[in-house]
Design a protein around this motif. Structure first.
Motif, PDB file in Angstrom:
ATOM      1  N   LEU A  62      12.739  10.004  -0.380  1.00 41.86           N
ATOM      2  CA  LEU A  62      11.624   9.415  -0.582  1.00 41.86           C
ATOM      3  C   LEU A  62      10.757   8.809   0.609  1.00 41.86           C
ATOM      4  O   LEU A  62      11.231   8.925   1.796  1.00 41.86           O
ATOM      5  CB  LEU A  62      12.052   7.733  -1.148  1.00 41.86           C
ATOM      6  N   VAL A  63       9.306   8.675  -0.199  1.00 44.15           N
ATOM      7  CA  VAL A  63       8.635   8.242   1.284  1.00 44.15           C
ATOM      8  C   VAL A  63       8.277   6.646   1.038  1.00 44.15           C
ATOM      9  O   VAL A  63       8.757   6.427  -0.223  1.00 44.15           O
ATOM     10  CB  VAL A  63       7.382   8.970   1.540  1.00 44.15           C
ATOM     11  N   GLU A  64       7.370   6.473   1.591  1.00 48.64           N
ATOM     12  CA  GLU A  64       6.755   5.138   1.531  1.00 48.64           C
ATOM     13  C   GLU A  64       4.942   5.331   1.509  1.00 48.64           C
ATOM     14  O   GLU A  64       4.701   5.951   2.344  1.00 48.64           O
ATOM     15  CB  GLU A  64       6.998   3.803   1.988  1.00 48.64           C
ATOM     16  N   LEU A  65       4.604   4.245   0.839  1.00 49.35           N
ATOM     17  CA  LEU A  65       2.951   3.593   1.624  1.00 49.35           C
ATOM     18  C   LEU A  65       2.914   2.705   2.565  1.00 49.35           C
ATOM     19  O   LEU A  65       3.962   2.101   2.173  1.00 49.35           O
ATOM     20  CB  LEU A  65       2.092   3.540   0.042  1.00 49.35           C
ATOM     21  N   LYS A  66       2.131   2.625   3.346  1.00 49.42           N
ATOM     22  CA  LYS A  66       1.717   1.556   4.063  1.00 49.42           C
ATOM     23  C   LYS A  66       0.985   1.186   4.098  1.00 49.42           C
ATOM     24  O   LYS A  66       0.020   1.326   4.329  1.00 49.42           O
ATOM     25  CB  LYS A  66       1.686   2.224   5.688  1.00 49.42           C
ATOM     26  N   LEU A  67       0.317  -0.377   4.452  1.00 43.60           N
ATOM     27  CA  LEU A  67      -1.190  -1.345   4.231  1.00 43.60           C
ATOM     28  C   LEU A  67      -1.284  -0.539   5.806  1.00 43.60           C
ATOM     29  O   LEU A  67      -1.174  -1.329   7.103  1.00 43.60           O
ATOM     30  CB  LEU A  67      -0.428  -2.440   3.832  1.00 43.60           C
ATOM     31  N   GLN A  68      -2.587   0.759   5.521  1.00 44.15           N
ATOM     32  CA  GLN A  68      -2.811   0.195   7.594  1.00 44.15           C
ATOM     33  C   GLN A  68      -4.410  -0.525   7.673  1.00 44.15           C
ATOM     34  O   GLN A  68      -4.223  -0.644   9.017  1.00 44.15           O
ATOM     35  CB  GLN A  68      -3.597   2.014   6.611  1.00 44.15           C
ATOM     36  N   GLU A  69      -4.606  -1.293   6.540  1.00 45.63           N
ATOM     37  CA  GLU A  69      -6.471  -1.783   6.799  1.00 45.63           C
ATOM     38  C   GLU A  69      -6.377  -2.875   5.660  1.00 45.63           C
ATOM     39  O   GLU A  69      -6.090  -2.705   5.112  1.00 45.63           O
ATOM     40  CB  GLU A  69      -7.031  -0.688   7.168  1.00 45.63           C
ATOM     41  N   ILE A  70      -6.293  -4.200   6.401  1.00 41.96           N
ATOM     42  CA  ILE A  70      -6.318  -4.796   5.520  1.00 41.96           C
ATOM     43  C   ILE A  70      -7.452  -5.903   6.084  1.00 41.96           C
ATOM     44  O   ILE A  70      -8.282  -6.193   6.922  1.00 41.96           O
ATOM     45  CB  ILE A  70      -5.323  -6.085   5.330  1.00 41.96           C
ATOM     46  N   ARG A  71      -8.510  -6.090   5.442  1.00 45.33           N
ATOM     47  CA  ARG A  71      -9.869  -7.452   5.377  1.00 45.33           C
ATOM     48  C   ARG A  71      -9.533  -7.814   4.019  1.00 45.33           C
ATOM     49  O   ARG A  71     -10.014  -7.573   3.055  1.00 45.33           O
ATOM     50  CB  ARG A  71     -10.867  -6.172   5.208  1.00 45.33           C
ATOM     51  N   GLY A  72      -9.655  -9.695   4.901  1.00 42.63           N
ATOM     52  CA  GLY A  72      -9.903 -10.391   3.478  1.00 42.63           C
ATOM     53  C   GLY A  72      -8.377 -10.726   2.638  1.00 42.63           C
ATOM     54  O   GLY A  72      -7.477 -10.848   4.360  1.00 42.63           O
ATOM     55  N   THR A  73      -8.438 -11.026   2.254  1.00 41.12           N
ATOM     56  CA  THR A  73      -7.338 -11.381   0.869  1.00 41.12           C
ATOM     57  C   THR A  73      -6.114 -10.664   0.233  1.00 41.12           C
ATOM     58  O   THR A  73      -6.859 -10.700  -0.553  1.00 41.12           O
ATOM     59  CB  THR A  73      -7.328 -12.657   0.841  1.00 41.12           C
ATOM     60  N   VAL A  74      -5.392 -10.192   0.731  1.00 37.58           N
ATOM     61  CA  VAL A  74      -4.458  -8.943   0.481  1.00 37.58           C
ATOM     62  C   VAL A  74      -3.269  -9.339   0.119  1.00 37.58           C
ATOM     63  O   VAL A  74      -2.488  -9.851   0.979  1.00 37.58           O
ATOM     64  CB  VAL A  74      -4.507  -8.109   1.271  1.00 37.58           C
ATOM     65  N   GLU A  75      -2.657  -9.220  -0.975  1.00 33.68           N
ATOM     66  CA  GLU A  75      -1.088  -9.873  -1.808  1.00 33.68           C
ATOM     67  C   GLU A  75      -0.534  -8.461  -1.841  1.00 33.68           C
ATOM     68  O   GLU A  75      -0.582  -7.603  -2.447  1.00 33.68           O
ATOM     69  CB  GLU A  75      -1.253 -10.788  -2.617  1.00 33.68           C
ATOM     70  N   VAL A  76       0.710  -8.908  -1.563  1.00 30.89           N
ATOM     71  CA  VAL A  76       1.786  -7.861  -1.991  1.00 30.89           C
ATOM     72  C   VAL A  76       2.853  -8.488  -3.409  1.00 30.89           C
ATOM     73  O   VAL A  76       3.104  -9.839  -3.055  1.00 30.89           O
ATOM     74  CB  VAL A  76       2.547  -7.040  -0.945  1.00 30.89           C
TER      75      VAL A  76
END
Length: 326
Positions: A62-76
């Motif tokens: 099992l692996v994972e995704l990572k948020l590498q870059e964010i601009r503005g409003t990003v939600e999880v």
């Protein structure tokens, strides 16, 4: 005297005869008698072969995704929880979701194998993540994905779409997908090739080609990405405080009105309401196709609801003019 001499002569003869008779059994035994066959030597029975089952393949990691870059409003969102603000470096696993709001942008990476670029107004849910397969769900919006081999091992990227049975799959390619959430899915391949499936039919979309899945239909035949993009906006002649703006673009195109996502229908028609304020109201309509084409129109809509000023009339204007002096 003759008798003793005769006995002496017979003696050697008798002795020789006796020697011959004695030698006969010995010669027979030595030269004519076949020795009995040797008793068979019993060899030990071979040990039974024990079949060793092949080693079981290692289960995918099992692996994972990572948020590498964010601009503005990003939600999880974790599982079925509430949406909350995202941060760079945050990891996403199966059942997690991420979305970009108006004017926002995000980049997710899965090690060396997967890269996901999310346009404004896009929502992506993680379905499955292993070292050989990444399966994602595009709720709405537009995203560009790249997949490549990781440390020499092949990796597959599979994308499904909410409201459609369309499935995009690629190994070692790059493609852009849009989804209006109501059954219209468009795909363009940027690198390598992508298989697009729907309604039990599959097409292979090569680099530089695109295909569209409409509600209840199979993917269209792959066609070259066009050189231009249609955009026609119906602007109001006399803007009011509450107006409805409509327009036409290509099916599967992403539409943004002042940065907010607008979902066109299967024919590319769109409309959105606007609340205007007094004075000048800049309105910008942008469209972007899965092939990377962009087009926009903008207007400054003027709203003036002040009533006209009252007209002051001289009461004597309506009187008969005074007679001239005599």
């Amino acid at each position: 005297m003759d008798a003793s001499r005769s006995r002496r002569r017979r003696a050697p003869f008798l002795i020789g005869l006796l020697a011959i008779l004695t030698a006969l059994p010995v010669g027979y035994f030595l030269f004519l008698h076949e020795a009995p066959a040797p008793a068979p030597v019993s060899m030990p029975a071979p040990a039974p072969k024990v079949s060793t089952p092949p080693p079981a393949p290692e289960p995918p990691r099992l692996v994972e995704l990572k948020l590498q870059e964010i601009r503005g409003t990003v939600e999880v969102r974790r599982g079925g929880g509430e949406w909350r603000g995202a941060s760079v470096g945050e990891a996403l696993r199966a059942s997690d979701a991420v979305r970009t709001l108006a004017g926002s942008y995000a980049v997710l990476i899965g090690g060396e194998a997967v890269e996901v670029r999310m346009e404004p107004g896009t929502e992506v849910t993680v379905a499955e993540l292993t070292d050989t397969l990444s399966r994602l769900l595009l709720g709405k919006g537009m995203t560009t994905m790249r997949v490549r081999s990781s440390s020499g091992a092949p990796h597959a990227l599979e994308l499904t779409a909410t409201g459609s049975d369309a499935v995009a799959r690629s190994q070692g390619g790059a493609f852009t997908v849009s989804n209006n959430g109501a059954g219209t899915v468009a795909l363009a391949t940027l690198e390598g090739e992508t298989t697009l499936s729907g309604q039990q039919r599959s097409v292979v979309v090569l680099a530089g080609q695109q295909s569209v899945v409409r509600p209840g239909q199979a993917p269209s035949a792959p066609a070259p990405i066009p050189a231009s993009l249609l955009l026609k906006v119906n602007w109001p002649d006399r803007p009011r405080r509450q107006i409805l703006i409509s327009g036409q673009t290509e099916p599967g195109t992403q539409v943004l009105a002042n940065g907010e996502g607008v979902l066109p229908d299967a024919q590319g028609r769109f409309s959105f309401p606007l609340t205007l304020k007094e004075g000048s109201n800049p309105v910008r309509v942008q469209v972007r196709s899965v092939g990377g084409l962009r087009q926009e129109e903008q207007r400054a809509l003027q709203v003036d609801t002040t009533p006209p000023k009252a007209v002051t009339v001289d009461p004597g204007l309506w009187n008969d003019p005074a007679p001239p002096p005599p």
